[in-house]
Design a protein around this motif. Structure first.
Motif, PDB file in Angstrom:
ATOM      1  N   LYS A  10     106.597  33.936  32.664  1.00 13.96           N
ATOM      2  CA  LYS A  10     105.367  33.168  32.878  1.00 13.96           C
ATOM      3  C   LYS A  10     104.952  33.193  34.351  1.00 13.96           C
ATOM      4  O   LYS A  10     103.756  33.278  34.660  1.00 13.96           O
ATOM      5  N   ARG A  11     105.943  33.134  35.243  1.00  6.99           N
ATOM      6  CA  ARG A  11     105.612  33.179  36.670  1.00  6.99           C
ATOM      7  C   ARG A  11     105.084  34.563  37.065  1.00  6.99           C
ATOM      8  O   ARG A  11     104.161  34.681  37.888  1.00  6.99           O
ATOM      9  N   ILE A  12     105.664  35.611  36.479  1.00  9.00           N
ATOM     10  CA  ILE A  12     105.171  36.975  36.748  1.00  9.00           C
ATOM     11  C   ILE A  12     103.739  37.113  36.233  1.00  9.00           C
ATOM     12  O   ILE A  12     102.871  37.687  36.912  1.00  9.00           O
ATOM     13  N   LEU A  13     103.479  36.585  35.061  1.00  6.48           N
ATOM     14  CA  LEU A  13     102.131  36.638  34.494  1.00  6.48           C
ATOM     15  C   LEU A  13     101.133  35.913  35.392  1.00  6.48           C
ATOM     16  O   LEU A  13     100.008  36.414  35.630  1.00  6.48           O
ATOM     17  N   SER A  37     107.013  47.972  30.493  1.00 10.07           N
ATOM     18  CA  SER A  37     108.011  47.159  31.197  1.00 10.07           C
ATOM     19  C   SER A  37     107.399  45.836  31.649  1.00 10.07           C
ATOM     20  O   SER A  37     108.012  44.772  31.508  1.00 10.07           O
ATOM     21  N   VAL A  38     106.176  45.919  32.193  1.00 14.81           N
ATOM     22  CA  VAL A  38     105.490  44.699  32.631  1.00 14.81           C
ATOM     23  C   VAL A  38     105.301  43.754  31.449  1.00 14.81           C
ATOM     24  O   VAL A  38     105.514  42.544  31.553  1.00 14.81           O
ATOM     25  N   ASN A  39     104.919  44.314  30.324  1.00 18.17           N
ATOM     26  CA  ASN A  39     104.717  43.515  29.112  1.00 18.17           C
ATOM     27  C   ASN A  39     106.014  42.823  28.684  1.00 18.17           C
ATOM     28  O   ASN A  39     106.015  41.646  28.311  1.00 18.17           O
ATOM     29  N   SER A  40     107.138  43.538  28.761  1.00 21.33           N
ATOM     30  CA  SER A  40     108.427  42.946  28.365  1.00 21.33           C
ATOM     31  C   SER A  40     108.869  41.868  29.346  1.00 21.33           C
ATOM     32  O   SER A  40     109.502  40.891  28.964  1.00 21.33           O
ATOM     33  N   TRP A  41     108.519  42.046  30.651  1.00 24.60           N
ATOM     34  CA  TRP A  41     108.845  41.004  31.637  1.00 24.60           C
ATOM     35  C   TRP A  41     108.096  39.716  31.303  1.00 24.60           C
ATOM     36  O   TRP A  41     108.682  38.636  31.279  1.00 24.60           O
ATOM     37  N   GLU A  42     106.801  39.866  31.084  1.00 30.22           N
ATOM     38  CA  GLU A  42     105.963  38.690  30.877  1.00 30.22           C
ATOM     39  C   GLU A  42     106.297  37.955  29.583  1.00 30.22           C
ATOM     40  O   GLU A  42     106.099  36.746  29.485  1.00 30.22           O
ATOM     41  N   LEU A  64     112.689  34.828  46.288  1.00 32.27           N
ATOM     42  CA  LEU A  64     113.283  35.349  45.060  1.00 32.27           C
ATOM     43  C   LEU A  64     113.800  34.202  44.189  1.00 32.27           C
ATOM     44  O   LEU A  64     113.643  34.224  42.969  1.00 32.27           O
ATOM     45  N   ASN A  65     114.401  33.202  44.813  1.00 30.24           N
ATOM     46  CA  ASN A  65     114.897  32.051  44.061  1.00 30.24           C
ATOM     47  C   ASN A  65     113.766  31.302  43.366  1.00 30.24           C
ATOM     48  O   ASN A  65     113.916  30.835  42.233  1.00 30.24           O
ATOM     49  N   GLU A  66     112.633  31.170  44.045  1.00 34.12           N
ATOM     50  CA  GLU A  66     111.487  30.486  43.438  1.00 34.12           C
ATOM     51  C   GLU A  66     110.958  31.265  42.242  1.00 34.12           C
ATOM     52  O   GLU A  66     110.520  30.679  41.247  1.00 34.12           O
ATOM     53  N   LEU A  67     110.998  32.589  42.328  1.00 32.07           N
ATOM     54  CA  LEU A  67     110.560  33.407  41.197  1.00 32.07           C
ATOM     55  C   LEU A  67     111.519  33.246  40.012  1.00 32.07           C
ATOM     56  O   LEU A  67     111.092  33.124  38.862  1.00 32.07           O
ATOM     57  N   LEU A  68     112.808  33.225  40.303  1.00 34.25           N
ATOM     58  CA  LEU A  68     113.809  33.156  39.239  1.00 34.25           C
ATOM     59  C   LEU A  68     113.961  31.751  38.649  1.00 34.25           C
ATOM     60  O   LEU A  68     114.194  31.602  37.449  1.00 34.25           O
ATOM     61  N   TYR A  69     113.840  30.731  39.504  1.00 28.97           N
ATOM     62  CA  TYR A  69     114.168  29.382  39.048  1.00 28.97           C
ATOM     63  C   TYR A  69     113.034  28.367  39.184  1.00 28.97           C
ATOM     64  O   TYR A  69     113.177  27.226  38.740  1.00 28.97           O
ATOM     65  N   GLY A  70     111.924  28.736  39.802  1.00 33.26           N
ATOM     66  CA  GLY A  70     110.859  27.779  40.043  1.00 33.26           C
ATOM     67  C   GLY A  70     111.081  27.027  41.340  1.00 33.26           C
ATOM     68  O   GLY A  70     111.877  27.437  42.192  1.00 33.26           O
TER      69      GLY A  70
END
Length: 279
Positions: A10-13, A37-42, A64-70
């Motif tokens: 959701k964050r990548i989207l 790949s982008v589709n599978s990430w999202e 990176l931590n914010e992307l992974l964990y919010g």
């Protein structure tokens, strides 16, 4: 800690939509990743590799931590839910998160954060009946505290404390003048068991309020050597792996002279009383 792939997706989207990129264009920017790949990430099916994660985080102007964990608050919420199975009350979170950040805690400090949550809950009596010292600032200095035990209709002074924030050290001396009440007896029992694993909450639950951190902390206890009839100073250092304080006579610390003088006077008084009892 467990990474929620759907939340990362959701964050990548959100990052992709923020710039108005198509999946294909976004993939080209992120190390020429295929649209699939982008589709599978999202969708949260897969996570990008480390290199791509870092590129996405940079594009999203986050760590990176914010992307992974919010956010850090979201990270702590997930950590507490995962490790303790509880949802923190709002009156708790308002104070707790700001204190964590003020004291330098961040992503990855999982063991300490969980320990602090348990201690903080105990200290504020939110979810447990476990006894802990409440450190109340004295009138003459913000670094000196009265250590009290809260009762239903009163409070009992069991010790005095000095918080050496610069050296992350807590100095404690018993409130000798209070005699042998049940609370004072419990205090001395807790002193004797401070080296037992997972048994230091009694003293450390209020560390955030004191401006101290459990990690690399020292506790210096001032008392009486009854065999010698002299003042005694016992230094302890915290061992994170065992979650216990270890006595270390070679520990470097700055002695709190007013506490040592008080212990010396009490030792003289104790020896006089002992000599009278055993002529």
């Amino acid at each position: 800690m467990f990474v929620n792939k759907e939340a990362v997706g959701k964050r990548i989207l959100q990052i992709r939509k923020k710039y108005g990129y198509s999946m294909q264009k976004f993939g080209e920017i992120i190390d020429n990743a295929p649209k699939g790949s982008v589709n599978s990430w999202e969708k949260g099916v897969n996570l990008p590799n480390e290199k791509r994660l870092k590129q996405i985080a940079t594009l999203g102007n986050m760590t990176l931590n914010e992307l992974l964990y919010g956010s850090f608050k979201e990270y702590v919420d997930m950590l507490i839910t995962e490790k303790l199975g509880i949802e923190l009350p709002e009156e708790f979170t308002r104070t707790f998160y700001s204190l964590l950040e003020q004291n330098g805690f961040t992503y990855g400090d999982d063991i300490e954060i969980v320990r602090l949550v348990n201690g903080f809950l105990t200290y504020h009596n939110l979810t447990t009946k476990e006894t802990a010292i409440f450190y109340q600032p004295t009138a003459y200095s913000g670094d000196y505290f009265d250590g009290i035990i809260q009762k239903a209709d009163s409070s009992v002074l069991v010790c005095r404390a000095y918080a050496d924030k610069a050296n992350n050290t807590l100095h404690i001396i018993p409130a000798f003048e209070n005699g042998q009440t049940e609370e004072v007896a419990d205090f001395f029992h807790a002193l004797k068991s401070i080296t037992a694993p997972h048994n230091n909450n009694y003293f450390t639950s209020g560390f955030l309020t004191l401006g101290l951190a459990l990690r690399d902390s020292k506790v210096i206890i001032y008392g009486i050597d009854e065999k010698q009839g002299t003042a005694q100073v016992i230094p302890y250092e915290y061992d994170c792996e065992s979650d216990a304080y270890i006595q270390n006579e070679h520990l470097s610390y700055t002695r709190q002279d007013s506490f040592f003088r008080e212990a010396t006077k009490e030792a003289v008084y104790w020896k006089m009383q002992s000599d009278r009892s055993n002529p």
